[in-house]
Design an enzyme around this catalytic site. Structure first.
Site, PDB file in Angstrom:
ATOM      1  N   LYS A   1      49.957  17.141  49.958  1.00  0.00           N
ATOM      2  CA  LYS A   1      49.077  18.122  49.322  1.00  0.00           C
ATOM      3  C   LYS A   1      47.791  18.319  50.137  1.00  0.00           C
ATOM      4  O   LYS A   1      47.239  17.343  50.654  1.00  0.00           O
ATOM      5  CB  LYS A   1      48.747  17.584  47.923  1.00  0.00           C
ATOM      6  CG  LYS A   1      48.077  18.536  46.991  1.00  0.00           C
ATOM      7  CD  LYS A   1      47.881  17.884  45.622  1.00  0.00           C
ATOM      8  CE  LYS A   1      46.851  16.762  45.675  1.00  0.00           C
ATOM      9  NZ  LYS A   1      46.430  16.289  44.347  1.00  0.00           N
TER      10      LYS A   1
ATOM     11  N   LYS B   1      45.613   7.071  42.958  1.00  0.00           N
ATOM     12  CA  LYS B   1      44.201   6.873  43.295  1.00  0.00           C
ATOM     13  C   LYS B   1      43.817   5.396  43.289  1.00  0.00           C
ATOM     14  O   LYS B   1      42.967   4.972  44.072  1.00  0.00           O
ATOM     15  CB  LYS B   1      43.297   7.632  42.315  1.00  0.00           C
ATOM     16  CG  LYS B   1      43.239   9.128  42.569  1.00  0.00           C
ATOM     17  CD  LYS B   1      42.010   9.719  41.902  1.00  0.00           C
ATOM     18  CE  LYS B   1      41.974  11.220  42.024  1.00  0.00           C
ATOM     19  NZ  LYS B   1      40.836  11.794  41.268  1.00  0.00           N
TER      20      LYS B   1
ATOM     21  N   LYS C   1      40.881  17.206  49.224  1.00  0.00           N
ATOM     22  CA  LYS C   1      39.477  17.034  49.609  1.00  0.00           C
ATOM     23  C   LYS C   1      39.272  15.752  50.395  1.00  0.00           C
ATOM     24  O   LYS C   1      38.368  15.659  51.211  1.00  0.00           O
ATOM     25  CB  LYS C   1      38.607  16.947  48.342  1.00  0.00           C
ATOM     26  CG  LYS C   1      38.468  18.244  47.573  1.00  0.00           C
ATOM     27  CD  LYS C   1      37.844  17.954  46.203  1.00  0.00           C
ATOM     28  CE  LYS C   1      37.478  19.198  45.464  1.00  0.00           C
ATOM     29  NZ  LYS C   1      37.036  18.900  44.072  1.00  0.00           N
TER      30      LYS C   1
END
Ligand code: AMP
Ligand code: TRP
Length: 344
Positions: A207, A115, A210
């Site tokens: 993956k 991230k 969102k």
């Protein structure tokens, strides 16, 4: 280790675009566990602000996740649904556990590295200590079981390490205060079933997420039947027919993903899906997958819309849940303060 009363805790971030991976990897399991356990399900809004959020969108997303919990079948009366920031004990325990967790442990967290990306110096401190807050979420209830998707496995291991170190560091006062050998249970991850890691529909090795820029990469819980059909029809596959055995899915990530999704939606396993669809081509299998997905997700999307039209009701669910959560969390936080030697 003394026996701890079984208690389930899990959380979902209100960061928008709730998708099929969130449903199959987490929320569907949350629903099932209600039959056998006391459950606490949290909309982890403090975790969401570890990366920038627009305030009005954050508020809407907190309500959206709450609506999804209820629409998927979580009973807010029999169990607890609330948003994290309403129970300040999470943040307070997180600070205490910041003093238990070691820098070396956090430096190994792969989600932070992903991230934060290349510009790590510019990541928020909250993003770095995110896993400690997650440990506090679980441990403030002394929860024993945590249903999550595969991507949370490392964070759960860290929660266990933190619980264990706290138990060891304070062993004398834990015993003295009458808590026996350990104050915190070592929370057990529940990562089970055929869809613990749902992959992107555009790229079978990535993956479903969102934050993927391509909306076609995921099925959102808010997608209508036409959109679901279109996204599955466009989903990437290979040129072969489906194998008849699970071993035949090796090296075919897209096929493996779609078969896993079908299995999870049908409450069965991949072997059984391949008994039904072995040797079928993707056009046939995708048509069946669309029908099953629409049958399962359609009513959820519908119910979510209805619930979100009544924010007053959603807010009352969160407030009621927060009140009941706070009572449990505050009692445990008081015990932690006594153990650590803080006056209250
Ligand atoms: P998050 O949206 O990151 O708060 O995730 C909420 C829950 O959904 C967590 O238990 C995650 O592990 C799970 N989850 C998120 N993405 C996926 C995915 N692609 N496949 C399976 N589970 C997922
Ligand atoms: N980190 C989790 C995720 O991104 C969300 C989360 C926060 C959580 N606190 C938790 C999950 C406690 C389980 C238990 O998916």
């Amino acid at each position: 280790m003394p026996p701890f009363a079984p208690l389930v805790f899990s959380g979902v971030q209100p960061t928008g675009n709730l998708h099929l991976g969130n449903y199959l990897g987490a929320i569907k399991r949350f629903v099932q566990l209600q039959a056998t356990h006391n459950c606490i399900y949290c909309v982890v809004d403090l975790h969401a602000i570890t990366v920038p959020q627009k305030p009005a969108e954050l508020t809407a997303h907190i309500r959206e996740v709450t609506a999804a919990f209820i629409a998927c079948g979580i009973d807010p009366k029999a169990h607890i649904i609330f948003n994290q920031s309403q129970v300040s004990a999470h943040a307070e325990l997180a600070f205490i556990l910041n003093c238990t967790a070691r820098l070396g442990w956090l430096n190994r967290m792969t989600q932070f590295k992903d991230k934060a990306g290349k510009d790590r110096e510019n990541a928020s401190v909250g993003l770095y200590t995110y896993p400690v807050l997650m440990a506090a979420d679980i441990l403030v209830y002394r929860a024993t079981h945590v249903p999550v998707g595969e991507d949370q496995k490392q964070h759960l291991e860290l929660s266990r390490d933190i619980a264990q170190k706290f138990n060891l560091d304070f062993a004398p006062t834990i015993a003295e205060k009458g808590f026996g050998e350990a104050f915190f249970p070592l929370p057990e991850p529940l990562i089970q079933g055929p869809a613990t890691r749902v992959m992107s529909l555009r790229e079978g090795t990535k993956k479903m997420s969102k934050s993927d820029a391509s909306d076609n990469s995921r099925i959102n819980l808010s997608d209508n039947a036409d959109v679901i059909a279109q996204k599955f029809r466009r989903a990437r596959t290979d040129a072969d027919v489906l194998p008849t055995e699970v071993a035949g899915l090796a090296g075919r990530p897209e096929a493996d993903n779609l078969v896993g999704i079908y299995a999870a939606l049908q409450d069965t396993d991949k072997a059984n899906v391949l008994r039904q669809f072995g040797n079928a081509n993707f056009a046939t299998f995708k048509a069946a997958l669309v029908d099953l997905s629409v049958a399962r997700l359609g009513p959820i999307g519908h119910e979510m819309q209805k619930l979100q039209a009544d924010p007053g009701y959603i807010d009352s669910v969160l407030k009621d849940g927060a009140g009941r959560a706070r009572a449990i969390a505050n009692a445990n936080l008081d015990a932690v303060k006594d153990i650590v030697g803080l006056l209250r």
